[in-house]
Design an enzyme around this catalytic site. Structure first.
Site, PDB file in Angstrom:
ATOM      1  N   ASP A 196      73.334  33.618  30.066  1.00 40.34           N
ATOM      2  CA  ASP A 196      72.820  32.964  31.291  1.00 40.34           C
ATOM      3  C   ASP A 196      71.265  32.788  31.162  1.00 40.34           C
ATOM      4  O   ASP A 196      70.547  33.403  31.012  1.00 40.34           O
ATOM      5  CB  ASP A 196      72.920  33.990  32.344  1.00 40.34           C
ATOM      6  CG  ASP A 196      72.639  33.629  33.699  1.00 40.34           C
ATOM      7  OD1 ASP A 196      73.678  33.592  34.718  1.00 40.34           O
ATOM      8  OD2 ASP A 196      71.634  33.114  33.920  1.00 40.34           O
ATOM      9  N   ASP A 199      69.007  34.259  33.687  1.00 42.42           N
ATOM     10  CA  ASP A 199      68.753  35.557  33.279  1.00 42.42           C
ATOM     11  C   ASP A 199      67.743  35.721  31.857  1.00 42.42           C
ATOM     12  O   ASP A 199      66.904  36.697  32.046  1.00 42.42           O
ATOM     13  CB  ASP A 199      69.962  36.240  33.010  1.00 42.42           C
ATOM     14  CG  ASP A 199      70.692  36.772  34.321  1.00 42.42           C
ATOM     15  OD1 ASP A 199      70.291  36.582  35.285  1.00 42.42           O
ATOM     16  OD2 ASP A 199      71.812  37.387  34.043  1.00 42.42           O
TER      17      ASP A 199
HETATM   18  N1  URA Z   1      75.480  28.917  32.852  1.00 44.96           N
HETATM   19  C1  URA Z   1      74.504  29.636  32.097  1.00 44.96           C
HETATM   20  O1  URA Z   1      73.476  29.962  32.158  1.00 44.96           O
HETATM   21  N2  URA Z   1      75.294  29.906  30.751  1.00 44.96           N
HETATM   22  C2  URA Z   1      76.453  29.745  30.483  1.00 44.96           C
HETATM   23  O2  URA Z   1      76.922  30.025  29.586  1.00 44.96           O
HETATM   24  C3  URA Z   1      77.160  28.901  31.739  1.00 44.96           C
HETATM   25  C4  URA Z   1      76.615  28.740  32.824  1.00 44.96           C
END
Ligand code: URA
Length: 206
Positions: A196, A199
């Site tokens: 993510d 994150d």
């Molecule tokens: N958003 C993200 O940050 N990572 C992904 O793999 C998919 C969507």
């Protein structure tokens, strides 16, 4: 839609650094920022300039200045990791924000916040580092084209084939990415991906 896979060894190196699961947020932010400078150079390649007089320490000459700077729209949160570089290269651009999350059960985008100025007749650069299902990007593009944006450049770092296919229907759209990854998994994460992006920028999760 026109698709540009940004071919540059330094960009591929930076994406590899971003993929490393042990890269702490401070390192992730640094490489996201550096990569964004490279992508900003590519995204601004076709901007217009007009002739402008300039006086050097030695004589007057003719230079060029940018006109009609595009509006920059980072998609919150992940797009914030690329904003500084784009603002540095385009200091006269307006910045507008769109806050979206995806419903974790359906992957459909949920619109939380926006501060979009009049985009009619304007070029818009959307910063959305992970093009996964394309649902968020499609919702943003529909909005911008409905408001008569003349052209949109969507800048991503990693894209999934599914997301690219989803955006194929849009005219006046250029998608720039560094890596087209293999696929989406059952949680709509890009594989191999980098986790993510938001994150990774702001916390220590993946
Ligand atoms: N958003 C993200 O940050 N990572 C992904 O793999 C998919 C969507």
């Amino acid at each position: 839609m026109e698709m540009i896979e940004f071919e540059h060894p330094v960009a591929r190196d930076f994406v590899t650094r971003l993929r490393r699961k042990n890269a702490p947020p401070v390192q992730f932010r640094a490489y996201a920022n550096r990569l964004a400078y490279l992508l900003a150079v590519e995204a601004t390649r076709d901007l217009c300039t007009v002739p402008a007089q300039v006086e050097t320490p030695l004589e007057k000459t003719l230079g060029e200045v940018l006109v009609d700077p595009p509006i920059i729209v980072p998609i919150l949160r992940a797009g914030l990791g690329m904003l500084e570089a784009f603002q540095d290269l385009l200091p006269d651009s307006q910045v507008a924000f769109i806050g979206m999350t995806r419903n974790e059960e359906t992957a459909e985008p949920v619109w939380h916040y926006s501060s979009i100025p009049n985009v009619s007749g304007k070029k818009v650069i959307v910063l959305d580092p992970m093009l996964a299902t394309g649902g968020t990007a499609a919702a943003v593009l529909e909005y911008l084209f409905e408001k008569k944006a003349s052209e949109v450049i969507l800048v991503s770092v990693v894209a999934a084939p599914e997301g690219i296919a989803r955006l194929g229907e849009f005219d006046n759209l250029t998608v720039i990415t560094v890596c087209v990854d293999r696929e989406l998994d059952s949680n709509w994460y890009i594989r191999p991906g980098l986790g993510d992006f938001g994150d990774r920028l702001y916390s220590d999760g993946i």
